[in-house]
Design a protein around this motif. Structure first.
Motif, short mmCIF file in Angstrom:
data_model
loop_
_atom_site.label_atom_id
_atom_site.label_comp_id
_atom_site.label_asym_id
_atom_site.label_seq_id
_atom_site.Cartn_x
_atom_site.Cartn_y
_atom_site.Cartn_z
N UNK A 264 -5.13 6.78 12.78
CA UNK A 264 -5.27 5.68 11.84
C UNK A 264 -3.93 5.35 11.18
N UNK A 265 -3.77 4.09 10.84
CA UNK A 265 -2.53 3.60 10.25
C UNK A 265 -2.87 2.88 8.95
N UNK A 266 -2.09 3.12 7.89
CA UNK A 266 -2.36 2.48 6.60
C UNK A 266 -1.08 1.94 5.99
N UNK A 267 -1.18 0.75 5.42
CA UNK A 267 -0.07 0.13 4.70
C UNK A 267 -0.36 0.18 3.21
N UNK A 268 0.63 0.54 2.41
CA UNK A 268 0.43 0.51 0.97
C UNK A 268 0.51 -0.93 0.48
N UNK A 269 -0.30 -1.21 -0.57
CA UNK A 269 -0.32 -2.57 -1.11
C UNK A 269 0.03 -2.64 -2.58
N UNK A 270 0.23 -1.48 -3.20
CA UNK A 270 0.51 -1.44 -4.64
C UNK A 270 1.86 -2.05 -4.96
N UNK A 271 1.96 -2.62 -6.15
CA UNK A 271 3.18 -3.35 -6.52
C UNK A 271 4.16 -2.52 -7.35
N UNK A 272 3.73 -1.39 -7.90
CA UNK A 272 4.63 -0.56 -8.69
C UNK A 272 4.86 0.78 -7.99
N UNK A 273 6.02 1.40 -8.18
CA UNK A 273 6.32 2.66 -7.49
C UNK A 273 5.30 3.76 -7.74
N UNK A 274 4.86 3.92 -8.99
CA UNK A 274 3.93 5.00 -9.30
C UNK A 274 2.58 4.83 -8.60
N UNK A 275 2.06 3.61 -8.64
CA UNK A 275 0.77 3.37 -7.99
C UNK A 275 0.91 3.41 -6.48
N UNK A 276 2.06 2.95 -5.96
CA UNK A 276 2.27 3.01 -4.51
C UNK A 276 2.38 4.47 -4.05
N UNK A 277 3.02 5.30 -4.84
CA UNK A 277 3.15 6.71 -4.49
C UNK A 277 1.76 7.38 -4.43
#
Length: 444
Positions: A264-277
């Motif tokens: 499976x492959x996933x792309x992050x969509x969060x806009x801030x570094x903390x939430x993306x992490x």
């Protein structure tokens, strides 16, 4: 329906020849049913039996290889839902997204940052694995220019993300030797992407809206002659995606549902570094084989790599360093000799404190099967006899002019016996590693 171990055993030659590495054909059959071994390990299986056992011999999640050479990325081929059941075998790949809308300077700077995302932790080098090149502009020339720049600037693996077959074809012509991952973004017809993946012998990631579409498309791709498939889901919130990734993993492992038996492959969509992490680490844990992020900051990437390293370590086998003599600083005949175990965290903690003391020191790591000091002592893996054997084997007496060993404070109880059997003077060091710098300075 998946075959049981007994069903498989009935189709095996029953010679108990042991050539497969198992003591009996029944043991081999049980391992085959659990997807822990492949059918080709049996040299005497008949063609008829091989045909009947084909589904049982295939891994529940297909192994997909991206790239070539030493830096190739292998994902999939997992056999358990939870790492305490056995272990996870192929660490999740971590990639960084680069879009063709960036200027030449911006692209060059980002690629340079990505190349620098490599670190050493507990004796292992951990780094990102891939650059995902997204055709955001829709412009073929801009995309080909970016692909050329990446090929000439990095040895990392490459993913080509687009929905335009013409753009893909142009990019593949110049990157085919790198065996990139083709990422169909879900727009346009999948047929041209299947043809390209088959022609260039590359893996293909398909982007789908839901699980039913994913099952249908993977079946179509497989029928088209492409076996190495990656599933990506779009239009999902983070909780929805984690739920779907978990469902796909369970369907593949527990139900043996072949259309979803792919990494499976996933792309992050969060806009801030903390939430993306937080989002990326969630995908690494549940159950992405490849995670694509946008941030290139070292303080962002390192926690992802550490989380992956911890999740994909073997829970039944501690990370170890080689049992030997380590030299910290410019040691000489007067340097102190510290004794510890070969548990990697123990060694690197001790080594770090020795370095901060600025006192050149020998560190002897005894083979404790990767256990920490107290655990090894309680399990009788770190005893006076074993330390004596290690000291003799490594020839410490040839390295120093004194006969003094320093043992951890937690095992001070063995000092008398150790002194008796080794003939060395035994000093008891601090109980905690944080006390090592002051202790070593006090020896001067």
């Amino acid at each position: 329906m998946a075959l049981t171990g007994l069903d498989i055993y009935k189709l095996l030659p029953k010679t108990n020849c042991k050539e497969c590495g198992f003591a009996t054909c029944l043991a081999f059959a049980m391992a085959l049913a659990q997807k822990k071994v492949s059918l080709d390990k049996c040299p005497h299986v008949t063609a008829q039996a091989k045909s009947a056992l084909e589904s049982a011999s295939q891994p529940p999640i297909k192994l997909v290889t991206i790239g070539t050479g030493e830096r190739k990325l292998e994902i999939g081929n997992e056999t358990v839902m939870y790492r305490h059941e056995q272990k996870f075998h192929h660490p999740c790949g971590i990639g960084v997204l680069v879009e063709d809308m960036a200027t030449d300077t911006e692209a060059a700077e980002k690629i340079s940052k990505i190349n620098g995302l490599s670190f050493e932790r507990v004796g292992q080098v951990i780094s990102v694995n891939l650059i995902c090149l997204k055709n955001t502009s829709g412009n073929k020339d801009a995309y080909v220019k970016l692909v050329n720049k990446v090929i000439g600037s990095t040895t990392l693996n490459i993913a080509l993300q687009t929905g335009n077959p013409d753009v893909l074809e142009a990019a593949l012509k110049i990157s085919k030797d790198r065996r990139p991952l083709i990422v169909w973004d879900g727009t346009g017809s999948i047929d041209a992407f299947i043809r390209s993946a088959k022609e260039y012998k590359t893996p293909l990631a398909v982007t789908c809206g839901d699980l039913d579409e994913a099952a249908a498309i993977t079946d179509k791709v497989k029928q088209g002659g492409v076996d190495e498939i990656v599933i990506s889901l779009k239009g999902k919130t983070q909780p929805q995606l984690i739920q779907d990734l978990t469902f796909i993993r369970r369907s593949a492992l527990k139900k043996n549902f072949r259309p979803l038996g792919y990494p499976l492959m996933a792309f992050t969509g969060s806009s801030t570094p903390n939430t993306e992490m937080a989002e990326a680490i969630s995908y690494i844990a549940k159950y992405a084989g490849l995670v694509i992020v946008k941030n290139t900051a070292k303080e962002f990437i390192l926690p992802l790599l550490v989380a992956r390293q911890d999740i994909y370590s073997d829970p039944q086998k501690p990370v170890q360093v080689e049992p030997k003599v380590y030299e910290i600083g410019k040691v000489d005949k007067t340097s102190p000799v510290l004794i510890t175990t070969n548990f990697s965290i123990t060694y690197f903690t001790v080594a770090g404190e020795v370095e901060s003391s600025k006192v050149p020191t020998y560190i002897i790591c005894c083979d404790s099967e990767g256990m920490s000091v107290l655990t090894a002592w309680a399990a009788e893996k770190f005893t006076a006899e074993k330390i004596d054997e290690t000291v003799r084997k490594l020839g410490i007496e040839k390295l120093v002019a004194h006969k003094k060993l320093v043992i951890p404070g937690y095992v001070s109880v063995m000092s008398g016996k150790l002194e008796e059997i080794t003939g060395w003077k035994i000093a008891v060091g601090p109980r905690e590693a944080s006390g090592i710098p002051n202790y070593l300075r006090s020896l001067k």
